[in-house]
Write a protein that holds these residues in place. Structure first.
Motif: not given
Length: 341
Positions: A108-115, A119-122, A126-128, A154-159
């Motif tokens: 869902d977060i990936v799809g929201w990013r595509h839409r 970035g700050t809210r995303l 993602l952290l939550d 999102l892998a880089d961001g997750m790490l």
């Protein structure tokens, strides 16, 4: 101040799966899924869990203000058709660790990013979501998430959000990946084109191809470009997080399952006795098909792949040779560094 848990509160109880994210309401939808049901499900999707008619929506503000229980959280990032579900099933070990297989909230977060998500809210969402994934089930001391491969962007961001997290980067050898696509016939060929669309949105495709170039490719050429694009991403992750990522391929799993199990649990910092390792290797992860639960063995898998290769040999040989030329042109080494074992 972050608030503490209430008994059976979906925010704090790990048996309430954080299933979907609704950006319109800024809310997470929870559904009750006991750990035993998660272990049986191929993926944590409605297709395998069944549709939940009454999910429990909870505003993210409350989640962000809550002191969530959490265990060490790690990842298995993969490029598909490479025994990633097998490893996730092996990591679901009572008394030690639990795994989350392709949780939809990350999609869902990936799809929201595509839409066009901010970035700050995303990043905050993602952290939550990751903190919710890290809630340990009863008797589990670590959590390993295997996202869908569409979440690899999102892998880089997750790490970066979780500086203690470790990640296994898993892939199938190129020829095996192409065979997997070919033997799935039209479904496999449609899947790689859909993946390419998503990779274009993520900016993950190889820069040597224009959009028009990609339209001129055959289905298996598109599959090879998608594989190389994910390989290039894995190389970048290895450079960015040399101490925290390891790479592995499905051929090594089939050739040395005991060594892989031992090295994988050790990499994640999950203590495993000789008896427990034997239990994992003799358990359903290595003896049942991860998708349908039927009897499974690596020898049968090899025969299946050999049969498919014989049917599609001419196309497979030509595309594999072409892909190696593309890899050299794009500067993507076929071998990944930071091997697990």
């Amino acid at each position: 101040m972050k608030v503490g848990p209430n008994q059976r509160d979906p925010v704090f109880d790990a048996e309430w799966l954080a299933h979907r994210y609704d950006p319109e309401q800024d809310a997470v939808h929870f559904r009750h899924v006991p750990l035993s049901a998660r272990a049986r499900a191929t993926f944590l999707t409605d297709e395998y869990l069944g549709v939940e008619p009454a999910p429990v929506p909870i505003g993210r503000e409350r989640i962000s203000q809550s002191a969530l229980p959490n265990a060490p959280l790690h990842f298995v990032f993969h490029s598909a058709f490479c025994l990633s579900t097998l490893l996730a099933n092996a990591l679901d070990l009572p008394g030690r660790s639990m795994s989350l297989k392709e949780p939809v909230i990350l999609n869902d977060i990936v799809g929201w990013r595509h839409r066009g998500a901010d970035g700050t809210r995303l990043t905050a969402v993602l952290l939550d979501a990751l903190q919710l994934c890290a809630r340990p089930g009863p008797g589990r001391r670590a959590v390993v998430v295997k996202p869908s491969n569409i979440a690899n962007g999102l892998a880089d961001g997750m790490l970066r959000l979780l500086p203690q997290a470790r990640a296994l980067l898993l892939h199938a050898p190129l020829e095996d990946y192409l065979i997997s696509i070919a033997k799935k016939q039209i479904d496999g060929r449609l899947w790689v084109r859909d993946l390419m669309v998503k990779q274009l949105r993520e900016g993950l495709t190889l820069p040597v191809f224009s959009d028009e170039d990609l339209l001129r490719l055959t289905d298996l050429q598109v599959a090879a470009v998608g594989w190389l694009s994910q390989h290039a991403l894995f190389h970048r992750l290895c450079r960015a997080f040399p101490e925290r990522v390891r790479t592995l391929d499905s051929a090594t799993i089939t050739a040395s399952p005991a060594s892989v199990v031992q090295a994988m649990f050790a990499f994640y910092g999950i203590a495993l006795s000789d008896e427990e390792r034997a239990q994992v290797l003799a358990g359903p992860a290595f003896t049942q098909h991860s998708k349908d639960g039927t009897a499974f063995g690596f020898s049968a898998r090899s025969l299946d792949y050999a049969a498919a290769e014989s049917v599609h040999r001419d196309e497979l040989t030509k595309v594999a040779a072409w892909a190696r030329v593309v890899a050299e042109t794009a500067g993507v080494p076929m071998a990944l560094p930071n091997r697990l074992c």
